[in-house]
Design a protein around this motif. Structure first.
Motif, mmCIF file in Angstrom:
data_model
loop_
_atom_site.group_PDB
_atom_site.id
_atom_site.type_symbol
_atom_site.label_atom_id
_atom_site.label_comp_id
_atom_site.label_asym_id
_atom_site.label_seq_id
_atom_site.Cartn_x
_atom_site.Cartn_y
_atom_site.Cartn_z
ATOM 1 N N GLU A 1 1.759 -0.538 -6.513
ATOM 2 C CA GLU A 1 1.482 -1.571 -7.507
ATOM 3 C C GLU A 1 0.104 -2.178 -7.300
ATOM 4 O OE1 GLU A 1 5.374 -3.830 -8.798
ATOM 5 O OE2 GLU A 1 5.435 -3.501 -6.624
ATOM 6 N N GLY A 2 -0.339 -2.256 -6.047
ATOM 7 C CA GLY A 2 -1.657 -2.819 -5.772
ATOM 8 C C GLY A 2 -2.775 -2.001 -6.383
ATOM 9 N N ILE A 3 -2.682 -0.676 -6.276
ATOM 10 C CA ILE A 3 -3.690 0.190 -6.883
ATOM 11 C C ILE A 3 -3.673 0.029 -8.395
ATOM 12 C CG2 ILE A 3 -4.321 2.585 -7.305
ATOM 13 C CD1 ILE A 3 -5.103 1.671 -4.550
ATOM 14 N N ARG A 4 -2.492 -0.062 -8.968
ATOM 15 C CA ARG A 4 -2.401 -0.247 -10.424
ATOM 16 C C ARG A 4 -3.037 -1.571 -10.846
ATOM 17 N NH1 ARG A 4 2.942 0.921 -14.026
ATOM 18 N NH2 ARG A 4 2.440 2.959 -13.150
ATOM 19 N N MET A 5 -2.738 -2.639 -10.127
ATOM 20 C CA MET A 5 -3.297 -3.941 -10.474
ATOM 21 C C MET A 5 -4.806 -3.982 -10.284
ATOM 22 S SD MET A 5 -1.186 -6.069 -11.733
ATOM 23 C CE MET A 5 -2.315 -7.458 -11.581
ATOM 24 N N SER A 6 -5.309 -3.320 -9.242
ATOM 25 C CA SER A 6 -6.749 -3.356 -8.992
ATOM 26 C C SER A 6 -7.518 -2.712 -10.137
ATOM 27 C CB SER A 6 -7.082 -2.664 -7.670
ATOM 28 O OG SER A 6 -6.794 -1.277 -7.728
ATOM 29 N N GLY A 7 -6.944 -1.672 -10.750
ATOM 30 C CA GLY A 7 -7.603 -1.056 -11.897
ATOM 31 C C GLY A 7 -7.730 -2.011 -13.063
ATOM 32 N N ALA A 8 -6.653 -2.763 -13.346
ATOM 33 C CA ALA A 8 -6.683 -3.735 -14.436
ATOM 34 C C ALA A 8 -7.640 -4.877 -14.121
ATOM 35 C CB ALA A 8 -5.275 -4.273 -14.697
ATOM 36 N N HIS B 1 4.002 -1.934 0.341
ATOM 37 C CA HIS B 1 2.765 -1.150 0.365
ATOM 38 C C HIS B 1 2.590 -0.614 1.791
ATOM 39 C CE1 HIS B 1 2.156 -3.296 -3.368
ATOM 40 N NE2 HIS B 1 1.070 -2.594 -3.628
ATOM 41 N N PRO B 2 3.353 0.415 2.166
ATOM 42 C CA PRO B 2 3.433 0.811 3.573
ATOM 43 C C PRO B 2 2.186 1.460 4.151
ATOM 44 C CG PRO B 2 4.688 2.319 2.201
ATOM 45 C CD PRO B 2 4.263 1.189 1.310
ATOM 46 N N VAL B 3 1.356 2.109 3.325
ATOM 47 C CA VAL B 3 0.146 2.761 3.832
ATOM 48 C C VAL B 3 -1.009 1.769 3.743
ATOM 49 C CG1 VAL B 3 -1.430 4.703 3.600
ATOM 50 C CG2 VAL B 3 0.996 5.008 3.076
ATOM 51 N N PHE B 4 -1.611 1.466 4.877
ATOM 52 C CA PHE B 4 -2.701 0.483 4.880
ATOM 53 C C PHE B 4 -4.000 1.133 5.337
ATOM 54 C CE2 PHE B 4 -0.469 0.153 8.952
ATOM 55 C CZ PHE B 4 -1.492 0.233 9.877
ATOM 56 N N LEU B 5 -5.105 0.572 4.878
ATOM 57 C CA LEU B 5 -6.433 1.018 5.294
ATOM 58 C C LEU B 5 -6.858 0.246 6.531
ATOM 59 C CD1 LEU B 5 -8.321 1.260 1.880
ATOM 60 C CD2 LEU B 5 -7.185 3.094 3.147
ATOM 61 N N LEU C 1 -0.195 10.057 -1.708
ATOM 62 C CA LEU C 1 0.526 9.610 -2.900
ATOM 63 C C LEU C 1 1.110 8.227 -2.705
ATOM 64 C CD1 LEU C 1 1.843 10.099 -5.698
ATOM 65 C CD2 LEU C 1 3.748 11.188 -4.485
ATOM 66 N N GLN C 2 1.691 7.978 -1.529
ATOM 67 C CA GLN C 2 2.300 6.679 -1.286
ATOM 68 C C GLN C 2 1.263 5.558 -1.327
ATOM 69 O OE1 GLN C 2 5.897 5.767 -0.807
ATOM 70 N NE2 GLN C 2 4.557 4.168 -1.593
ATOM 71 N N TYR C 3 0.042 5.864 -0.934
ATOM 72 C CA TYR C 3 -1.032 4.868 -1.036
ATOM 73 C C TYR C 3 -1.455 4.670 -2.491
ATOM 74 C CZ TYR C 3 -5.593 2.667 -0.659
ATOM 75 O OH TYR C 3 -6.657 1.815 -0.827
ATOM 76 N N LEU C 4 -1.660 5.762 -3.212
ATOM 77 C CA LEU C 4 -2.217 5.684 -4.563
ATOM 78 C C LEU C 4 -1.210 5.220 -5.606
ATOM 79 C CD1 LEU C 4 -4.253 9.014 -4.499
ATOM 80 C CD2 LEU C 4 -5.194 6.695 -4.370
ATOM 81 N N ARG C 5 0.074 5.461 -5.396
ATOM 82 C CA ARG C 5 1.082 5.146 -6.399
ATOM 83 C C ARG C 5 1.483 3.677 -6.410
ATOM 84 N NH1 ARG C 5 6.574 8.073 -4.375
ATOM 85 N NH2 ARG C 5 7.287 7.343 -6.417
ATOM 86 N N VAL D 1 0.801 -3.862 8.758
ATOM 87 C CA VAL D 1 1.789 -3.579 7.718
ATOM 88 C C VAL D 1 2.106 -4.837 6.923
ATOM 89 C CG1 VAL D 1 4.206 -2.982 7.320
ATOM 90 C CG2 VAL D 1 2.824 -1.582 8.853
ATOM 91 N N ILE D 2 2.335 -5.942 7.616
ATOM 92 C CA ILE D 2 2.713 -7.193 6.955
ATOM 93 C C ILE D 2 1.557 -7.734 6.114
ATOM 94 C CG2 ILE D 2 3.341 -9.602 7.374
ATOM 95 C CD1 ILE D 2 4.892 -8.554 9.870
ATOM 96 N N ARG D 3 0.343 -7.655 6.622
ATOM 97 C CA ARG D 3 -0.811 -8.145 5.868
ATOM 98 C C ARG D 3 -1.072 -7.315 4.621
ATOM 99 N NH1 ARG D 3 -4.582 -8.909 11.232
ATOM 100 N NH2 ARG D 3 -3.577 -10.815 12.022
ATOM 101 N N ASN D 4 -0.618 -6.069 4.632
ATOM 102 C CA ASN D 4 -0.823 -5.204 3.475
ATOM 103 C C ASN D 4 0.285 -5.371 2.429
ATOM 104 O OD1 ASN D 4 -2.641 -3.126 2.436
ATOM 105 N ND2 ASN D 4 -0.867 -1.768 2.528
ATOM 106 N N ALA D 5 1.336 -6.109 2.761
ATOM 107 C CA ALA D 5 2.427 -6.331 1.806
ATOM 108 C C ALA D 5 1.948 -7.213 0.659
ATOM 109 C CB ALA D 5 3.616 -6.971 2.501
#
Length: 372
Positions: A120-127, A220-224, A114-118, A284-288
């Motif tokens: 702002e980055g995921i929301r923006m990528s959809g748009a 964005h604390p959870v990174f791939l 949930l923390q990954y999917l919720r 972590v920092i690069r995923n911010a």
């Protein structure tokens, strides 16, 4: 479940201040007064902030309810999932860490997903994906087909200047700007949450504990984690990631290996090292996107060679395209060029669509035109 949640929301006060990153999680990086530091990637000075105020966005998960009124039903649902994850997080970050199992592991896996999917980055990528889809549809159809679309939908003749402005905006690199729709984001979360959480649950976990080195977190604390054999030009996504990573608190990191791993591979504690601490902090920092969060005694720049990356304003790498005004791929008969349907779209039985399928005006589009 949705009806029950909406019934609860109808008799309780709506929560407008909604955390994009869970407040209970951020406490692991705060001092005894529940304060941490926010270091903006814009270059502004770091400043203290309370856990209750960090990563708060008004009405971020608010959607229209059954009666059309704003509803925080999903914010309440997410809060319930957060509460279920507290025991699992506490066990992993305890002085004598315990890997969760059963319901506790499932709840913590659900929260990580949930923390990954919720975010702002995921929301923006959809748009942004929607904008690129529109860009390609308009670009391969051509300016004349765009004029016909607008005039047919608006029921009036438009000027050449208007067509030029619409064309320039819709076919620019990355496409037109589309405001993200919370409803689309929520639908994506609910669709992907079971699969992502299940993958995390059944994958091996590697725990890293640090005593001398400190970890930081971000908006964005959870990174791939990219695959070890990935090409430098390849992006990393859910389909090709090696795994997930997250700093669980100031001294505990977690790596979940989802690629090529299955049941039977044991969880394990990895011996700590300065190298792993720096590597985790760098990821972590690069995923911010906009800010890093950390304990008041820590400095995230130490893990990133004294410099922090700039704010990330977009989620997708934009490939410049130049579309000819007469379009690409239109048949001799003048029928509109067809765009293959993306697999992620709702399957309506068709394998492609044309500019005639484009809604007009485009929902969420940020564009204004005024005749001279």
């Amino acid at each position: 479940m949705s009806r029950q949640m909406e019934d609860v929301a109808a008799v309780t006060k709506r929560t407008r201040r909604q955390h994009v990153v869970s407040a209970f999680y951020l406490r692991g990086f705060a001092n005894e007064g529940a304060r941490l530091f926010r270091t903006p990637l814009s270059g502004a000075s770091p400043h203290p902030i309370a856990v209750t105020d960090a990563t708060v966005r008004n009405d971020f998960y608010t959607v229209p309810g059954r009666a059309g009124d704003p509803s925080d039903v999903f914010e309440q649902f997410f809060a319930q999932l957060e509460g279920d994850a507290v025991p699992g997080l506490a066990g992993l970050t305890a002085p004598d860490p315990r890997f969760p199992d059963g319901h506790t592991r499932a709840s913590l896996s659900m929260w990580i997903a949930l923390q990954y999917l919720r975010s702002e980055g995921i929301r923006m990528s959809g748009a942004e994906m929607r904008a690129v889809e529109v860009q390609i549809t308009v670009g391969i159809s051509g300016k004349q087909r765009l004029r016909e679309l607008i005039e047919s939908r608006e029921g009036t003749t438009i000027s050449d200047a208007r067509v030029d402005a619409e064309w320039a905006d819709l076919t620019q690199p990355g496409g037109t700007r589309i405001q993200p729709d919370p409803r689309d984001h929520i639908a994506s979360i609910m669709d992907m949450l079971p699969g992502v959480s299940g993958l995390i649950h059944h994958s091996p976990w590697m725990l890293l504990r640090f005593t001398r080195k400190a970890l930081v977190t971000s908006d964005h604390p959870v990174f791939l984690i990219p695959s070890l054999d990935a090409n430098p030009w390849e992006g990393v996504g859910l389909a090709n990631a090696f795994g997930y990573g997250i700093a669980l608190d100031r001294h505990t990191g977690l790596v979940i290996v989802t690629s090529g791993a299955g049941d039977g591979v044991p969880d394990r504690v990895v011996p700590p090292s300065a190298f792993y601490a720096k590597l985790l902090n760098q990821q972590v920092i690069r995923n911010a996107r906009k800010a890093v969060y950390h304990h008041p005694d820590d400095d995230p720049r130490e893990a990133h060679d004294g410099l922090l990356p700039p704010e990330r304003s977009t989620e997708m790498e934009v490939v410049p395209r130049k579309f000819p005004e007469n379009g690409w791929g239109a048949s001799v008969s003048g029928s509109p060029a067809r765009v293959p349907t993306l697999p992620a779209e709702e399957d309506d039985g068709s394998e492609s669509w044309t500019i005639d399928d484009l809604p007009w005006p485009i929902p969420g589009r940020v564009f204004r035109y005024a005749e001279d």
